[in-house]
Design a protein around this motif. Structure first.
Motif, PDB file in Angstrom:
ATOM      1  N   ALA A   1       0.843  -1.197  -0.080  1.00  0.00           N
ATOM      2  CA  ALA A   1       0.044   0.038  -0.006  1.00  0.00           C
ATOM      3  C   ALA A   1       0.915   1.040   0.140  1.00  0.00           C
ATOM      4  N   VAL A   2       0.296   2.379  -0.756  1.00  0.00           N
ATOM      5  CA  VAL A   2       1.117   3.527  -0.756  1.00  0.00           C
ATOM      6  C   VAL A   2       0.721   4.174   0.419  1.00  0.00           C
ATOM      7  N   THR A   3       1.730   4.961   0.965  1.00  0.00           N
ATOM      8  CA  THR A   3       1.462   5.558   2.378  1.00  0.00           C
ATOM      9  C   THR A   3       1.512   7.041   2.105  1.00  0.00           C
ATOM     10  N   LEU A   4       1.127   7.886   3.049  1.00  0.00           N
ATOM     11  CA  LEU A   4       1.342   9.315   3.018  1.00  0.00           C
ATOM     12  C   LEU A   4       2.554   9.621   2.781  1.00  0.00           C
TER      13      LEU A   4
ATOM     14  N   ALA B   1      -0.437  15.979  -7.759  1.00  0.00           N
ATOM     15  CA  ALA B   1       0.064  15.236  -8.730  1.00  0.00           C
ATOM     16  C   ALA B   1       0.793  14.005  -8.249  1.00  0.00           C
ATOM     17  N   ALA B   2       1.582  13.918  -7.151  1.00  0.00           N
ATOM     18  CA  ALA B   2       2.091  12.820  -6.510  1.00  0.00           C
ATOM     19  C   ALA B   2       0.859  11.886  -6.000  1.00  0.00           C
ATOM     20  N   VAL B   3      -0.193  12.207  -5.450  1.00  0.00           N
ATOM     21  CA  VAL B   3      -1.422  11.607  -5.313  1.00  0.00           C
ATOM     22  C   VAL B   3      -2.006  10.812  -6.431  1.00  0.00           C
ATOM     23  N   ALA B   4      -2.118  11.579  -7.657  1.00  0.00           N
ATOM     24  CA  ALA B   4      -2.413  10.839  -8.800  1.00  0.00           C
ATOM     25  C   ALA B   4      -1.434   9.871  -9.225  1.00  0.00           C
ATOM     26  N   HIS B   5      -0.301  10.209  -9.358  1.00  0.00           N
ATOM     27  CA  HIS B   5       0.655   9.371  -9.997  1.00  0.00           C
ATOM     28  C   HIS B   5       0.984   7.941  -8.919  1.00  0.00           C
ATOM     29  N   LEU B   6       0.755   7.930  -7.796  1.00  0.00           N
ATOM     30  CA  LEU B   6       0.814   7.034  -6.928  1.00  0.00           C
ATOM     31  C   LEU B   6      -0.190   6.161  -6.695  1.00  0.00           C
ATOM     32  N   HIS B   7      -1.601   6.672  -7.152  1.00  0.00           N
ATOM     33  CA  HIS B   7      -2.834   6.165  -6.858  1.00  0.00           C
ATOM     34  C   HIS B   7      -3.045   6.057  -5.317  1.00  0.00           C
ATOM     35  N   TYR B   8      -2.744   7.044  -4.603  1.00  0.00           N
ATOM     36  CA  TYR B   8      -2.785   6.928  -3.261  1.00  0.00           C
ATOM     37  C   TYR B   8      -4.411   7.364  -3.074  1.00  0.00           C
ATOM     38  N   VAL B   9      -4.877   6.232  -1.865  1.00  0.00           N
ATOM     39  CA  VAL B   9      -6.164   6.392  -1.290  1.00  0.00           C
ATOM     40  C   VAL B   9      -6.145   6.848   0.142  1.00  0.00           C
ATOM     41  N   PRO B  10      -6.519   8.171   0.521  1.00  0.00           N
ATOM     42  CA  PRO B  10      -6.410   8.303   2.072  1.00  0.00           C
ATOM     43  C   PRO B  10      -7.031   7.571   2.792  1.00  0.00           C
ATOM     44  N   ASN B  11      -6.736   7.366   3.984  1.00  0.00           N
ATOM     45  CA  ASN B  11      -7.211   6.579   5.045  1.00  0.00           C
ATOM     46  C   ASN B  11      -8.482   7.372   5.749  1.00  0.00           C
TER      47      ASN B  11
ATOM     48  N   GLY C   1       8.127  16.261  -2.576  1.00  0.00           N
ATOM     49  CA  GLY C   1       9.286  16.852  -1.976  1.00  0.00           C
ATOM     50  C   GLY C   1       8.655  17.859  -1.018  1.00  0.00           C
ATOM     51  N   VAL C   2       7.579  17.309  -0.054  1.00  0.00           N
ATOM     52  CA  VAL C   2       7.118  18.301   1.025  1.00  0.00           C
ATOM     53  C   VAL C   2       7.144  17.386   2.272  1.00  0.00           C
ATOM     54  N   SER C   3       6.609  18.149   3.144  1.00  0.00           N
ATOM     55  CA  SER C   3       6.374  17.325   4.603  1.00  0.00           C
ATOM     56  C   SER C   3       5.218  16.403   4.422  1.00  0.00           C
ATOM     57  N   PRO C   4       5.288  15.472   5.334  1.00  0.00           N
ATOM     58  CA  PRO C   4       4.073  14.746   5.517  1.00  0.00           C
ATOM     59  C   PRO C   4       2.712  15.572   5.971  1.00  0.00           C
ATOM     60  N   ALA C   5       3.184  16.584   6.862  1.00  0.00           N
ATOM     61  CA  ALA C   5       2.155  17.397   7.247  1.00  0.00           C
ATOM     62  C   ALA C   5       1.661  18.280   6.482  1.00  0.00           C
ATOM     63  N   THR C   6       2.211  18.675   5.127  1.00  0.00           N
ATOM     64  CA  THR C   6       1.837  19.588   4.030  1.00  0.00           C
ATOM     65  C   THR C   6       0.801  18.579   3.366  1.00  0.00           C
ATOM     66  N   VAL C   7       1.258  17.321   3.203  1.00  0.00           N
ATOM     67  CA  VAL C   7       0.302  16.333   2.325  1.00  0.00           C
ATOM     68  C   VAL C   7      -0.967  16.172   3.203  1.00  0.00           C
ATOM     69  N   SER C   8      -0.725  15.982   4.383  1.00  0.00           N
ATOM     70  CA  SER C   8      -2.104  15.930   5.299  1.00  0.00           C
ATOM     71  C   SER C   8      -2.992  16.955   5.250  1.00  0.00           C
ATOM     72  N   ARG C   9      -2.432  18.372   5.126  1.00  0.00           N
ATOM     73  CA  ARG C   9      -3.331  19.653   4.962  1.00  0.00           C
ATOM     74  C   ARG C   9      -4.012  19.793   3.631  1.00  0.00           C
ATOM     75  N   VAL C  10      -3.152  19.063   2.491  1.00  0.00           N
ATOM     76  CA  VAL C  10      -3.985  19.207   1.250  1.00  0.00           C
ATOM     77  C   VAL C  10      -5.013  18.038   1.219  1.00  0.00           C
ATOM     78  N   ILE C  11      -4.758  17.173   1.653  1.00  0.00           N
ATOM     79  CA  ILE C  11      -5.649  15.883   1.330  1.00  0.00           C
ATOM     80  C   ILE C  11      -6.915  16.265   2.468  1.00  0.00           C
ATOM     81  N   ASN C  12      -6.566  16.523   3.576  1.00  0.00           N
ATOM     82  CA  ASN C  12      -7.813  16.859   4.351  1.00  0.00           C
ATOM     83  C   ASN C  12      -8.545  18.285   4.248  1.00  0.00           C
ATOM     84  N   ASP C  13      -8.127  19.036   3.438  1.00  0.00           N
ATOM     85  CA  ASP C  13      -8.634  20.441   3.143  1.00  0.00           C
ATOM     86  C   ASP C  13      -8.371  21.218   4.352  1.00  0.00           C
TER      87      ASP C  13
END
Length: 342
Positions: A2-5, A40-50, A13-25
């Protein structure tokens, strides 16, 4: 694997906190360049948020709690269709709970849904003639509202929140006038449970029609039963046993009317030649039974849509919206035959 955050964060190239803020609006702003890299990274990796993690992170939840008496009942199935349409359009998840007309279960579900921090609560069923229960339920709902939740109800309740109010009394009154206008005077009424405000409103409308036209409705011609097919069967049998000369049966919902038709068919009583039958709600089955059922139409799907719109709206004060009732005339009704006329 599974792809992780963290994988998304490394690729963007960002922090996990930044990814969390984007995904969780998140309310904390992320500049457009970083946001685009994360997406773009979410789309490329087919990431599904928890989903569980999102529920913890978001200040307002995406779920809406819905409490109905029984979603398998055609009345509530139609309302739920409307609720789901609006929920889908607003990217909301429905959590549907069946109370089975048990007030204590309804209270328990409200408490559970509050604990889940749902965005809104919708109670889609009749109110109860029970002051103690109503006061306790209001206390739960008021606390939920004070914490930022929104409440909407369908039907006549003495509860906080916005409401969609079906014209039960007006629809019953209009149909009663039509039936009596055909010349029926020996009329039996199959009513719902005494504890429900819906029963009271519909029965009040029919009684008013009888009073307006100075037609008697003796107590023995009103039988209370469950709002079910079996309830209608049992009540119709009781009314016919008491007075086999009845020329019309008025039922307070379509499921009971279907049960009444079954009893009449078993006894060889012809509809509408020997007796007329009416329903209430205009559920899909009403047009498919034999003969097709005269009934009062309520816009059930629309009522669900409007209740969801009220629950998801931004109005600071509660609102009440009427839902019009109209008569749908079909071939289950006719004037009384000359040999059965009063």
């Amino acid at each position: 694997m599974a792809v992780t955050l963290a994988d998304v964060a490394r690729l963007a190239g960002v922090s996990p906190a930044t990814v969390s803020r984007v995904i969780n609006d998140s309310a904390k702003r992320v500049n457009d360049d970083l946001r685009e890299r994360v997406l773009a990274a979410v789309a490329h990796l087919h990431y599904v948020p928890n989903a569980h993690a999102q529920n913890v992170a978001r200040p307002r939840q995406s779920a809406v709690g819905v409490i109905v008496h029984d979603v398998s009942d055609p009345y509530f199935a139609e309302i739920t269709r409307g609720l789901q349409r609006q929920a889908w359009d607003h990217d909301r998840l429905l959590v549907i709970c069946n109370s089975y007309r048990d007030p204590e279960r309804e209270l328990a579900y409200v408490a559970l849904l509050r604990a889940q921090q749902v965005h809104a609560l919708i109670l889609a069923g009749s109110g109860y003639h029970d002051d103690d229960f109503t006061d306790r339920l209001n206390a739960e709902l008021s606390a939920y509202q004070h914490a930022g939740g929104r409440v909407a109800v369908i039907g006549r309740h003495r509860l906080v929140g916005s409401a969609v109010l079906p014209a039960n009394e007006a629809g019953a009154h209009a149909l009663g006038l039509r039936i009596l206008g055909l010349g029926h005077r020996r009329v039996g009424v199959i009513a719902g449970p005494r504890t429900l405000t819906t029963t009271t409103d519909r029965l009040t409308g029919f009684r008013r029609a009888f009073t307006d036209l100075r037609v008697a409705l003796p107590p023995e011609r009103v039988v209370h039963a469950d709002f079910t097919r079996d309830g209608g069967m049992t009540a119709a049998a009781a009314l016919l046993d008491t007075d086999p000369t009845l020329t019309a049966l008025i039922t307070l919902n379509d499921s009971m009317a279907v049960g009444a038709l079954a009893t009449l068919r078993d006894r060889g009583v012809r509809v509408p030649d020997d007796i007329s039958v009416t329903g209430f709600d205009d559920m899909p089955i009403a047009r498919d039974v034999t003969p097709p059922l005269t009934t009062v139409r309520l816009p059930l799907v629309e009522m669900g849509e409007r209740a969801m719109a009220l629950a998801l709206g931004n109005d600071p004060l509660p609102r009440s919206e009427p839902a019009e009732a109209t008569i749908t005339w079909r071939s289950s009704c006719a004037p009384p035959s000359p040999e059965r006329s009063p």
